[in-house]
Motif scaffolding. Structure first.
Motif, PDB file in Angstrom:
ATOM      1  N   HIS A  18       6.111  -9.104   4.158  1.00  4.79           N
ATOM      2  CA  HIS A  18       6.417  -7.896   4.918  1.00  4.79           C
ATOM      3  C   HIS A  18       5.853  -6.658   4.219  1.00  4.79           C
ATOM      4  CE1 HIS A  18       9.007 -10.181   7.553  1.00  4.79           C
ATOM      5  NE2 HIS A  18       9.654 -10.666   6.497  1.00  4.79           N
ATOM      6  N   GLU A  19       5.392  -5.697   5.042  1.00  7.87           N
ATOM      7  CA  GLU A  19       4.825  -4.456   4.495  1.00  7.87           C
ATOM      8  C   GLU A  19       5.849  -3.660   3.698  1.00  7.87           C
ATOM      9  OE1 GLU A  19       4.203  -5.477   7.528  1.00  7.87           O
ATOM     10  OE2 GLU A  19       2.042  -5.346   7.935  1.00  7.87           O
ATOM     11  N   LYS A  20       7.131  -3.749   4.085  1.00  9.60           N
ATOM     12  CA  LYS A  20       8.150  -2.962   3.381  1.00  9.60           C
ATOM     13  C   LYS A  20       8.310  -3.408   1.927  1.00  9.60           C
ATOM     14  CE  LYS A  20      10.911  -1.084   7.143  1.00  9.60           C
ATOM     15  NZ  LYS A  20      12.274  -0.796   7.626  1.00  9.60           N
ATOM     16  N   ALA A  21       8.030  -4.672   1.692  1.00  5.63           N
ATOM     17  CA  ALA A  21       8.057  -5.150   0.306  1.00  5.63           C
ATOM     18  C   ALA A  21       6.921  -4.512  -0.487  1.00  5.63           C
ATOM     19  CB  ALA A  21       7.938  -6.671   0.273  1.00  5.63           C
ATOM     20  N   THR A  22       5.774  -4.375   0.172  1.00  6.72           N
ATOM     21  CA  THR A  22       4.637  -3.705  -0.471  1.00  6.72           C
ATOM     22  C   THR A  22       4.937  -2.229  -0.696  1.00  6.72           C
ATOM     23  OG1 THR A  22       3.058  -5.251   0.495  1.00  6.72           O
ATOM     24  CG2 THR A  22       2.202  -3.122  -0.211  1.00  6.72           C
ATOM     25  N   LEU A  23       5.573  -1.584   0.276  1.00  4.37           N
ATOM     26  CA  LEU A  23       5.959  -0.181   0.102  1.00  4.37           C
ATOM     27  C   LEU A  23       6.899  -0.020  -1.091  1.00  4.37           C
ATOM     28  CD1 LEU A  23       6.562   0.927   3.818  1.00  4.37           C
ATOM     29  CD2 LEU A  23       4.768   1.748   2.306  1.00  4.37           C
ATOM     30  N   HIS A  24       7.810  -0.953  -1.247  1.00 11.56           N
ATOM     31  CA  HIS A  24       8.725  -0.900  -2.391  1.00 11.56           C
ATOM     32  C   HIS A  24       7.964  -1.081  -3.697  1.00 11.56           C
ATOM     33  CE1 HIS A  24      12.395  -1.280  -4.722  1.00 11.56           C
ATOM     34  NE2 HIS A  24      11.902  -2.401  -5.254  1.00 11.56           N
ATOM     35  N   ASP A  25       7.008  -2.020  -3.713  1.00  8.82           N
ATOM     36  CA  ASP A  25       6.222  -2.245  -4.936  1.00  8.82           C
ATOM     37  C   ASP A  25       5.430  -0.993  -5.325  1.00  8.82           C
ATOM     38  OD1 ASP A  25       7.110  -4.818  -4.931  1.00  8.82           O
ATOM     39  OD2 ASP A  25       5.219  -5.717  -4.245  1.00  8.82           O
ATOM     40  N   LEU A  26       4.763  -0.407  -4.332  1.00  7.20           N
ATOM     41  CA  LEU A  26       3.836   0.693  -4.619  1.00  7.20           C
ATOM     42  C   LEU A  26       4.535   2.031  -4.791  1.00  7.20           C
ATOM     43  CD1 LEU A  26       0.966  -0.179  -2.089  1.00  7.20           C
ATOM     44  CD2 LEU A  26       1.007  -0.623  -4.548  1.00  7.20           C
ATOM     45  N   PHE A  27       5.496   2.310  -3.898  1.00  7.12           N
ATOM     46  CA  PHE A  27       6.076   3.665  -3.837  1.00  7.12           C
ATOM     47  C   PHE A  27       7.570   3.696  -4.153  1.00  7.12           C
ATOM     48  CE2 PHE A  27       2.561   3.322  -0.772  1.00  7.12           C
ATOM     49  CZ  PHE A  27       1.730   4.326  -1.230  1.00  7.12           C
ATOM     50  N   SER A  28       8.154   2.542  -4.435  1.00  5.44           N
ATOM     51  CA  SER A  28       9.610   2.457  -4.663  1.00  5.44           C
ATOM     52  C   SER A  28      10.373   3.050  -3.489  1.00  5.44           C
ATOM     53  CB  SER A  28       9.998   3.174  -5.970  1.00  5.44           C
ATOM     54  OG  SER A  28       9.297   2.632  -7.065  1.00  5.44           O
ATOM     55  N   ASN A  29       9.831   2.883  -2.300  1.00  3.21           N
ATOM     56  CA  ASN A  29      10.423   3.507  -1.108  1.00  3.21           C
ATOM     57  C   ASN A  29      10.047   2.664   0.117  1.00  3.21           C
ATOM     58  OD1 ASN A  29      11.288   5.088   1.011  1.00  3.21           O
ATOM     59  ND2 ASN A  29      10.293   6.974   0.299  1.00  3.21           N
ATOM     60  N   ARG A  30      10.986   1.868   0.617  1.00  2.81           N
ATOM     61  CA  ARG A  30      10.721   1.008   1.760  1.00  2.81           C
ATOM     62  C   ARG A  30      10.551   1.788   3.063  1.00  2.81           C
ATOM     63  NH1 ARG A  30      12.030  -4.462   1.631  1.00  2.81           N
ATOM     64  NH2 ARG A  30      12.576  -5.249  -0.435  1.00  2.81           N
ATOM     65  N   GLY A  31      11.049   3.023   3.090  1.00  2.00           N
ATOM     66  CA  GLY A  31      10.997   3.810   4.327  1.00  2.00           C
ATOM     67  C   GLY A  31       9.816   4.764   4.412  1.00  2.00           C
ATOM     68  N   LEU A  32       8.908   4.733   3.431  1.00  2.00           N
ATOM     69  CA  LEU A  32       7.772   5.652   3.434  1.00  2.00           C
ATOM     70  C   LEU A  32       6.856   5.378   4.622  1.00  2.00           C
ATOM     71  CD1 LEU A  32       6.421   7.833   1.429  1.00  2.00           C
ATOM     72  CD2 LEU A  32       4.811   5.997   0.958  1.00  2.00           C
ATOM     73  N   THR A  33       6.392   6.447   5.262  1.00  2.04           N
ATOM     74  CA  THR A  33       5.456   6.315   6.381  1.00  2.04           C
ATOM     75  C   THR A  33       4.034   6.283   5.833  1.00  2.04           C
ATOM     76  OG1 THR A  33       6.928   7.490   7.892  1.00  2.04           O
ATOM     77  CG2 THR A  33       4.607   7.370   8.514  1.00  2.04           C
ATOM     78  N   THR A  34       3.296   5.221   6.145  1.00  2.00           N
ATOM     79  CA  THR A  34       1.910   5.124   5.685  1.00  2.00           C
ATOM     80  C   THR A  34       1.025   6.045   6.519  1.00  2.00           C
ATOM     81  OG1 THR A  34       1.478   3.269   7.173  1.00  2.00           O
ATOM     82  CG2 THR A  34       2.195   2.754   4.927  1.00  2.00           C
ATOM     83  N   SER A  35       0.069   6.663   5.880  1.00  2.00           N
ATOM     84  CA  SER A  35      -0.872   7.552   6.569  1.00  2.00           C
ATOM     85  C   SER A  35      -2.275   7.237   6.077  1.00  2.00           C
ATOM     86  CB  SER A  35      -0.532   9.015   6.286  1.00  2.00           C
ATOM     87  OG  SER A  35      -1.489   9.872   6.872  1.00  2.00           O
TER      88      SER A  35
END
Length: 624
Positions: free
Chosen positions: A31-48
């Protein structure tokens, strides 16, 4: 928590989004949210894709000794250098800080992208040749920054058309990372961004992009000092002055400027750059006037290329003046600051006959004011004056002192820096001044007595009638003793009109004219005009009465309130007008063309409405 690994950028042209997508591919995350957590420590971050946020968090999670910095990612792997180049420093810094933070919802607004009139790309784009070369060199393709510039539909390396991938750049999932692959980078004519064009238009467009490429690459890869908005206006005006398209006062010959620009760019090409010309008040007129807002970088580049202004000329050199830079010299020979650079401000005007620039310089210490016709061509010109407008009190006081000495007129002229006739005139004026003051005082007293006598002779006449009887007397008193004249004249008689207005009749008459004006606006074949109370009032010449006496015109106001259009209603009418015109001209009803011709900036908001109206219109056409 630090990452175990992070992919190295393949080049300074790789999007940060692409690098993160390659991490997602290698990480094994489902899941992308796992990647968001790895990279940004934030599962709710909006990718741009173009101007991402969360970069500070990403850098803090980098593997030890990776050497990555916030500045590196922002300047080398996003569109920030391009989108911020023409913003003031404080505004650009706010965009930068928003990109570092985890809250990036205001980035595109602060960068001026939303209000620029140049829409963002809907899909991430790619170049087939770059795709193939990247696969051979790196074993996999990646998404390039230079392929994502709005209005640029061909590769800046190969100058062949770009293709749209199936990955949405905006409007899709908020938490996804998709890496470039043959599955989402499909090469067919439906995805060709220039596939709908004729061969001649495509060639014209690509030739222009070749000219613009150094500007586009320069803004992405070099760093320039940020300037205030009026800096760019002044730079453009200097170039226009050099070409004879603007006056030295700064006023632009707008019709000549438009004709010059249209010779450089065909309208079909400007449409592809999302920079169409519509009327005298469009972006082309505004960009060379006082900047009250920022303009899209692409529009700046179009203007710079047309005027032959390089990036180094725009950002690296100062503003030029026909009289050089401040400060300027005091040229009063009897001033303590003679030939010293103490004048900081200059007033620029134009010669009525030759239209050459004329500078007016005033010394702040002695008041000596002189003009010089320009432009200055050598350093010696800075010590030249054309005419003295005012000698100032310091000069006059010195002349009085020297006139008491036993000096010849020629010597006085030499010391004072003025010709003998000027010296004689000032000395004669000085001698006569005391006598003139006394004479003037006696004259005013006599005029006052004559004015009182005139009133006694004609006690029934008003001030206007008295003035007509003795115009010269009245004007002398008005100039020399105005307060006395006001206090010693007949008071004006207030008159009231005995006539009463029949407001019911007036309401009926205006309603008839208003309904006719509204009917004409709705049935006009010209470009639609929004129906507002002010507009209708202007058309019938009764705007003031509609705005100030609306309570006395109930039927008219009720009708206007029913017919007045909101912005949304007017936008729909513009869309319908464009569709009707295109149908009459046998043009294919394409959504993007209708949105552009309707002058709509927010395409995403109105796209669905346009598509529904196209379907409705096509159904009616099939019935017909």
């Amino acid at each position: 928590m630090s990452l175990v690994f992070f992919p190295s950028p393949y080049s300074d042209d790789e999007l940060l989004y692409s690098i993160c997508a390659r991490y997602h591919k290698r990480s094994g995350n489902v899941h992308e949210k796992a990647t968001l957590h790895d990279l940004f420590s934030n599962r709710g971050l909006t990718t741009s894709v173009f101007l991402p946020s969360g970069i500070s968090a990403l850098v803090s999670n980098m593997p030890p000794f990776s050497g990555y910095s916030e500045e590196q990612f922002v300047f080398e792997n996003t569109l920030y250098p391009y989108n911020s180049a023409f913003l003031p420093a404080n505004q650009a810094n706010k965009v930068y800080q928003s990109m570092l933070s985890n809250d990036g919802k205001d980035i595109y607004v602060r960068a001026g992208v939303v209000a620029s009139g140049v829409p963002q790309n809907k899909f991430i784009r790619f170049c087939p040749l770059c795709f193939e070369e990247d696969e051979k060199k790196y074993g996999e393709p990646y998404f390039h920054r230079t392929h994502q510039l709005s209005g640029i539909h061909c590769c800046l390396e190969h100058f062949m058309p770009l293709y749209s991938s199936t990955i949405l750049a905006s409007g899709g999932s908020k938490h996804r990372f998709e890496f470039a692959s043959k599955d989402n980078c499909i090469i067919n004519e439906d995805h060709n961004t220039l596939g709908h064009l004729s061969v001649s238009t495509k060639e014209k467009y690509i030739n222009h992009v070749i000219q613009l490429a150094p500007y586009l690459k320069g803004l992405l890869n070099k760093r320039f000092d940020h300037k205030e908005l009026n800096w760019f206006e002044q730079k453009y005006k200097q170039a226009l002055i050099a070409k004879g398209i603007a006056y030295y006062s700064g006023r632009v010959k707008q019709e000549d400027w438009r004709a010059f620009f249209e010779k450089r760019y065909d309208q079909s090409v400007l449409d592809l750059f999302y920079s169409s010309l519509s009327s005298k008040g469009d972006w082309l007129s505004m960009i060379v006037q006082k900047h009250r807002k920022s303009f899209h970088p692409l529009r700046h580049i179009l203007v710079m290329n047309a005027l032959g202004i390089s990036l180094n000329d725009m950002f690296g050199t100062g503003l030029k003046s026909p009289f050089g830079s401040s400060p300027w010299f005091c040229l009063n020979p009897v001033c303590d600051y003679y030939r010293q650079p103490v004048i900081k401000d200059i007033e620029l005007t134009l010669s009525d006959k030759t239209k050459d620039p004329v500078g007016t310089f005033k010394c702040p210490n002695c008041g000596y004011t002189y003009t010089r016709r320009g432009p200055d061509r050598t350093q010696q010109d800075r010590l030249r004056k054309t005419r003295v407008k005012s000698y100032g009190e310091v000069w006059k006081t010195k002349l009085r002192e020297l006139s008491k000495l036993d000096l010849s007129l020629r010597e006085l002229s030499r010391r004072m820096g003025a010709d003998p006739n000027t010296i004689k005139r000032f000395l004669n004026d000085e001698k006569e001044s005391n006598w003139n003051i006394e004479q003037k005082t006696n004259s005013v007293k006599e005029d006052c007595q004559n004015w009182m006598s005139l009133q006694r002779k004609y006690p029934q006449k008003s001030i206007k009638q008295l003035r007509e009887a003795e115009k010269a007397l009245y004007m002398r008193l008005y100039r020399n003793n105005r307060e006395w004249l006001k206090a010693n004249s007949p008071k004006p008689i207030k008159r009231t009109s005995p006539e009463r207005i029949d407001w019911n009749k007036r309401d009926e008459e205006i309603l008839e004219r208003v309904s006719e004006a509204v009917k004409n606006l709705l049935n006009s074949e010209d470009r639609p005009v929004r129906i507002t109370i002010g507009k209708v009032g202007n058309l019938i010449g009764e705007r003031a009465i509609l705005e100030k006496k609306f309570d006395k015109l109930p039927r008219t106001m009720k009708y206007l309130q029913e017919k007045a259009e909101t912005v949304e209603q007017f936008t729909e009418r513009r869309i319908e007008h464009v569709i009707n015109e295109m149908y009459k001209n046998n043009e294919e009803l394409k959504t993007w063309i209708i949105l552009r011709k309707s002058g709509i900036k927010d395409w995403n908001l109105w796209k669905k409405t346009v598509e529904e109206k196209i379907k409705s219109r096509e159904y009616l056409f099939s019935i017909e």
